[in-house]
Scaffold this motif. Structure first.
Motif, PDB file in Angstrom:
ATOM      1  N   LEU A  37      -8.190  10.024   3.060  1.00 23.68           N
ATOM      2  CA  LEU A  37      -8.301   9.066   2.024  1.00 23.68           C
ATOM      3  C   LEU A  37      -9.020   7.736   2.815  1.00 23.68           C
ATOM      4  N   ARG A  93      -5.348   5.048   8.640  1.00 20.45           N
ATOM      5  CA  ARG A  93      -6.479   4.106   8.152  1.00 20.45           C
ATOM      6  C   ARG A  93      -6.153   3.571   6.632  1.00 20.45           C
ATOM      7  N   TYR A  94      -5.707   4.482   5.811  1.00 19.91           N
ATOM      8  CA  TYR A  94      -5.649   3.942   4.546  1.00 19.91           C
ATOM      9  C   TYR A  94      -4.267   3.107   4.231  1.00 19.91           C
ATOM     10  N   ARG A 138       0.816  -1.209  -0.059  1.00 19.63           N
ATOM     11  CA  ARG A 138       0.078   0.081  -0.057  1.00 19.63           C
ATOM     12  C   ARG A 138       0.754   1.311   0.003  1.00 19.63           C
ATOM     13  N   HIS A 158     -13.442   1.149  -3.640  1.00 24.59           N
ATOM     14  CA  HIS A 158     -12.078   1.523  -3.577  1.00 24.59           C
ATOM     15  C   HIS A 158     -11.739   2.827  -4.061  1.00 24.59           C
ATOM     16  N   LEU A 201      -6.577   5.739  -6.739  1.00 21.50           N
ATOM     17  CA  LEU A 201      -5.658   6.327  -6.159  1.00 21.50           C
ATOM     18  C   LEU A 201      -4.724   7.207  -7.134  1.00 21.50           C
ATOM     19  N   SER A 229     -11.719  12.810   7.795  1.00 28.49           N
ATOM     20  CA  SER A 229     -11.103  11.679   7.264  1.00 28.49           C
ATOM     21  C   SER A 229     -12.175  10.425   6.777  1.00 28.49           C
ATOM     22  N   GLN A 230     -11.805   9.319   6.177  1.00 32.29           N
ATOM     23  CA  GLN A 230     -12.700   8.371   5.759  1.00 32.29           C
ATOM     24  C   GLN A 230     -13.760   8.707   4.621  1.00 32.29           C
ATOM     25  N   ILE A 268     -11.119   3.860   3.077  1.00 36.63           N
ATOM     26  CA  ILE A 268     -11.168   2.509   2.611  1.00 36.63           C
ATOM     27  C   ILE A 268     -12.662   2.043   2.663  1.00 36.63           C
ATOM     28  N   LEU A 307      -1.695   9.897   6.747  1.00 35.73           N
ATOM     29  CA  LEU A 307      -2.498   9.051   6.644  1.00 35.73           C
ATOM     30  C   LEU A 307      -2.404   7.842   7.469  1.00 35.73           C
TER      31      LEU A 307
END
Length: 410
Positions: free
Chosen positions: A248, A289-290, A51, A258, A261, A209-210, A250, A287
């Protein structure tokens, strides 16, 4: 996207061999045997590395990549990530200790969060990390401490932006917020900072976020750069650091997709070209979580199976005390299921609908509600995907005094 399709998307990341889910080529049944107990979290080092490589390839080269430890502070995981990113972001004294054990220099560690204690500020000052100032009172406390200690602190001003972003799972800026200093107060704060004996680096602007929408993310970053340009006009010298957050997301739930990117990266590149005044500025995308979210699994064991008025309940030794987010009690307005599977029955064709619950004496302790899975019973392993971020340390582990879950990085 149908639920079954969505589950398959997540399952592709982890191979299946002989009917058993594997992590980094190791069957989860073997992982459970080696750990000696369930429940546990397991994180795939190769997926994390992949990732970060994808991010490096897609994002503009002038962006520095930082990892937000709050997403997952497991020391071994942070140590691994620290060798692959440009810096770390912390939000507590405990996270500061973890960062100190990683291979990241102090000047590339930043300390965010409202309500920093005097002890935290003193430790941050002594270590030489960058402190993101969240309020004028926090600034005054730090200035007194730095004068007493004879040390010059490195600081940025965290800004509560005067815009909000559509589509963020958690909004961290805009409106009345405990995070950062309101945009309209920044000119006065800059004057105070520049009159003090500090190493003033620039701004930290974090909007949320998210987020799973490319257009919304790019619009937010355009607004962030616009705001940074506007605020920089109140500074006597060009700013040297600008943290633009990340945001970003998920996919977790049916219908989630998704992020593209490549579109994020190319869009950010075009936006940055519009701000030549920041060419010499260290611009950070932060970042958490991503980077780790999709690389982790939560594994618990079915202890009991029971029927109640036409419904099947699979009762496990894990639940919201280990994985509050998967239970729907970590900010969900309407509860939705994380993707789950029976990890040692991945290819069984005998299916049933079941409710998967934990051992706690509360109806909130649900891991999956009426979801179709291979028929399972005591001894089988329930696996929750998308569990690499905001899992164990975001959960009330001592609730009802059950044993704590293990963690392993493979």
């Amino acid at each position: 996207m149908k639920k079954s399709q969505r589950t398959h998307v997540k399952m592709r990341q982890f191979p299946v061999r002989n009917n058993v889910l594997c992590v980094n080529d190791t069957p989860i049944t073997e992982i459970a045997r080696q750990i000696g107990h369930t429940p546990f979290y397991v994180y795939d080092k190769r997926l994390i590395t992949s990732r970060i490589q994808e991010l490096r390839k897609a994002l503009p080269p002038q962006l520095q990549l930082h990892y937000a430890i709050k997403a997952n502070p497991m020391a071994a995981l942070v140590n691994h990530i620290s060798t692959l990113v440009d810096g770390l972001d912390i939000a507590s004294l405990g996270e500061m200790r973890i960062a100190e054990g990683a291979s990241t220099s102090a000047e590339n560690v930043s300390f965010s969060g409202p309500g920093k204690s005097n002890e935290e500020l003193r430790e941050a000052l002594a270590s030489g990390i960058t402190i993101n100032i969240e309020s004028q009172w926090e600034l005054q406390r730090l200035l007194r401490m730095s004068q007493d200690a004879g040390k010059v602190p490195s600081i940025t001003i965290r800004v509560n932006p005067d815009f909000e972003v559509i589509g963020s799972g958690m909004r961290m800026g805009g409106g009345a917020r405990p995070f950062g200093i309101d945009t309209e107060k920044i000119p006065q704060v800059v004057q105070e900072v520049e009159a003090a004996n500090v190493n003033f680096l620039g701004f930290h602007i974090y909007w949320g976020s998210q987020n799973l929408c490319v257009e919304h993310i790019l619009a937010a970053q355009k607004s962030t750069l616009d705001l940074a340009r506007r605020l920089s006009q109140f500074c006597s010298k060009p700013i040297r650091l600008l943290n633009i957050g990340g945001g970003l997301g998920i996919p977790y739930f049916p219908g989630d997709q998704h992020l593209d990117l490549e579109s994020i990266g190319s869009g950010l590149g075009k936006i940055l070209q519009q701000y030549p005044e920041f060419n010499e500025c260290n611009i950070i995308i932060e970042l958490g979580r991503y980077i780790v979210g999709e690389a982790g699994l939560y594994v618990c064991e079915i202890i009991d199976r029971k029927e109640s008025r036409g419904e099947t309940f699979l009762i496990t030794n894990g639940g919201l005390h280990h994985h509050l987010a998967a239970s729907g009690n970590f900010g969900q307005i309407i509860r939705k299921d994380y993707p789950v599977c029976i990890g040692n029955r991945m290819q069984d064709s005998n299916k049933e609908k079941a409710v998967i619950v934990g051992p706690l004496c509360t109806p909130l302790d649900i891991l999956a509600n009426k979801i179709e899975l291979p028929k399972a019973g005591p001894g089988d392993l329930v696996v929750v995907y998308q569990s690499g971020a905001y899992g164990l340390t975001a959960s009330p582990q001592d609730f009802l005094s059950h044993p704590r879950a293990g963690e392993v990085l493979l």
